[in-house]
Design a protein around this motif. Structure first.
Motif, PDB file in Angstrom:
ATOM      1  N   PRO A 215     -54.774  20.213 -22.549  1.00 42.93           N
ATOM      2  CA  PRO A 215     -55.734  21.318 -22.531  1.00 42.93           C
ATOM      3  C   PRO A 215     -55.969  21.942 -23.899  1.00 42.93           C
ATOM      4  CG  PRO A 215     -54.177  21.506 -20.710  1.00 42.93           C
ATOM      5  CD  PRO A 215     -53.663  20.431 -21.617  1.00 42.93           C
ATOM      6  N   GLU A 216     -54.937  21.988 -24.713  1.00 39.96           N
ATOM      7  CA  GLU A 216     -55.074  22.494 -26.075  1.00 39.96           C
ATOM      8  C   GLU A 216     -53.956  21.905 -26.924  1.00 39.96           C
ATOM      9  OE1 GLU A 216     -52.797  26.741 -25.808  1.00 39.96           O
ATOM     10  OE2 GLU A 216     -54.816  26.644 -24.962  1.00 39.96           O
ATOM     11  N   ARG A 217     -54.060  22.087 -28.207  1.00 40.52           N
ATOM     12  CA  ARG A 217     -53.082  21.508 -29.124  1.00 40.52           C
ATOM     13  C   ARG A 217     -51.683  21.973 -28.768  1.00 40.52           C
ATOM     14  NH1 ARG A 217     -52.787  19.182 -34.164  1.00 40.52           N
ATOM     15  NH2 ARG A 217     -51.077  19.874 -35.519  1.00 40.52           N
ATOM     16  N   ARG A 218     -50.761  21.043 -28.627  1.00 41.45           N
ATOM     17  CA  ARG A 218     -49.342  21.258 -28.339  1.00 41.45           C
ATOM     18  C   ARG A 218     -49.086  21.842 -26.956  1.00 41.45           C
ATOM     19  NH1 ARG A 218     -46.973  23.421 -34.207  1.00 41.45           N
ATOM     20  NH2 ARG A 218     -47.551  21.540 -35.377  1.00 41.45           N
ATOM     21  N   ALA A 219     -50.114  21.946 -26.136  1.00 45.18           N
ATOM     22  CA  ALA A 219     -49.905  22.420 -24.763  1.00 45.18           C
ATOM     23  C   ALA A 219     -49.312  21.307 -23.919  1.00 45.18           C
ATOM     24  CB  ALA A 219     -51.230  22.890 -24.161  1.00 45.18           C
ATOM     25  N   GLU A 220     -48.619  21.674 -22.846  1.00 48.21           N
ATOM     26  CA  GLU A 220     -48.043  20.681 -21.950  1.00 48.21           C
ATOM     27  C   GLU A 220     -49.153  19.846 -21.319  1.00 48.21           C
ATOM     28  OE1 GLU A 220     -45.233  20.546 -17.918  1.00 48.21           O
ATOM     29  OE2 GLU A 220     -45.410  22.372 -19.121  1.00 48.21           O
ATOM     30  N   MET A 221     -48.934  18.550 -21.246  1.00 46.41           N
ATOM     31  CA  MET A 221     -49.939  17.661 -20.679  1.00 46.41           C
ATOM     32  C   MET A 221     -50.002  17.825 -19.169  1.00 46.41           C
ATOM     33  SD  MET A 221     -50.089  14.135 -22.821  1.00 46.41           S
ATOM     34  CE  MET A 221     -51.742  13.886 -22.193  1.00 46.41           C
ATOM     35  N   ARG A 222     -51.200  17.575 -18.626  1.00 42.51           N
ATOM     36  CA  ARG A 222     -51.437  17.715 -17.196  1.00 42.51           C
ATOM     37  C   ARG A 222     -51.900  16.369 -16.647  1.00 42.51           C
ATOM     38  NH1 ARG A 222     -56.118  19.433 -14.408  1.00 42.51           N
ATOM     39  NH2 ARG A 222     -57.111  19.815 -16.416  1.00 42.51           N
ATOM     40  N   ALA A 223     -51.144  15.806 -15.696  1.00 43.48           N
ATOM     41  CA  ALA A 223     -51.533  14.544 -15.064  1.00 43.48           C
ATOM     42  C   ALA A 223     -52.605  14.809 -14.021  1.00 43.48           C
ATOM     43  CB  ALA A 223     -50.323  13.890 -14.417  1.00 43.48           C
TER      44      ALA A 223
END
Length: 314
Positions: free
Chosen positions: A24-32
């Motif tokens: 969602p944004e830089r260094r944010a946790e990824m969302r599957a």
């Protein structure tokens, strides 16, 4: 071009999208996600911008190898990749175009892709140097004004102690389904649950065990376990959840466990399959196994006849 080079650079089958992740944004946790829209700047909901890293990819077959080298679990989210694909060799596609869903991408490196056409190219309108195959056989996904991607086959990763109960339950279900008529019905019903629980309670999920699990949609769909305290190592277990067999999970697990064993330095591996299990015998031979002859084996205290199947790993 040598014969080997020609084989390595030619794609022999269609691949699949196994996993989709958004940043969602830089260094944010990824969302599957199960599906994602795609446009010129990348996947809808992902922070990437158009350019050489608009969409990032990694091969599913590489994940267990990376995990084995790191002696732990490696996920595509930890590697911050948008797409996990299987069944193709990304390293041979640099500078070439591929179609994923309704989108046309140009591969810029082993793990990168540049959008060549955010869904605007019609079916079959690939550049002249593009391989004549579809990367995935999927319909349009979510997202407005662009093409879509949808994952389907799931992913394979290194197992951890947190997977113990789920592996035990899947192993029990697989045995009760596969060995009906081979083992006594009373044993399968009344005694096997406790025996299976004891077996997996003793597993350490560390060397010399090498255990991989397959997942799709948040559910464990299969697992494989090899024992590396011998040479060649024994592929002790390979099970797919009943009802999901025939969908490719077993083949991907077998390929992944063989790749991880090869990376660990082994040249060969083997397993045994009951002589009565003709379907499993055909499966292993179709996936590169060689029948090395009949052997006497024990199945939970019951003497059985089995076939030894060997695999070259180099």
């Amino acid at each position: 071009m040598s014969e080997l080079r020609g084989l390595m650079t030619r794609q022999h089958r269609a691949g699949r999208v196994d996993w989709i992740g958004l940043r969602p944004e830089r260094r944010a946790e990824m969302r599957a996600v199960d599906a994602a829209g795609i446009a010129a700047e990348g996947l809808a909901g992902d922070h990437a911008r158009s350019g050489k890293r608009a969409v990032t990819l990694i091969q599913a077959e590489h994940l267990p190898v990376i995990a084995a080298l790191c002696d732990g679990t490696v996920t595509p989210a930890a590697l911050r990749r948008n797409l996990v694909v299987s069944g193709i060799n990304l390293a041979t596609l640099r500078g070439r175009a591929v179609r994923i869903g309704d989108a046309l991408l140009r591969i810029e490196g082993a793990l990168r892709a540049l959008l060549a056409d955010g869904g605007g190219a019609g079916a079959g309108r690939l550049p002249g140097n593009a391989p004549p195959w579809r990367l995935v056989r999927l319909g349009p996904g979510a997202g407005r004004g662009g093409a879509g991607l949808r994952g389907g086959a799931g992913m394979i990763r290194r197992a951890t102690k947190a997977d113990r109960a789920a592996i035990c339950a899947l192993h029990l279900a697989s045995w009760q389904d596969s060995y009906a008529g081979v083992l006594p019905a009373a044993y399968l019903r009344d005694e096997l649950p406790a025996d299976m629980a004891a077996k997996w309670a003793a597993r350490r999920f560390a060397a010399p065990e090498l255990t991989l699990v397959a997942e799709a949609g948040g559910e464990m769909t299969g697992f494989a376990c090899a024992l590396t305290d011998r040479d060649p190592p024994l592929i002790d277990n390979l099970h797919v959840r009943p009802g999901l067999r025939g969908g490719g999970t077993g083949g991907r697990l077998l390929a992944a466990i063989k790749a991880a064993l090869a990376e660990a330095g082994f040249a060969r591996a083997y397993l045994t399959v009951l002589e009565e299990n003709a379907a499993a015998h055909r499966f292993y031979l179709a996936h590169g196994g060689v029948d090395e002859g009949a052997v006497d084996d024990m199945l939970v205290g019951h003497p059985v006849r089995a076939r030894r199947i060997g695999f070259g790993l180099t």
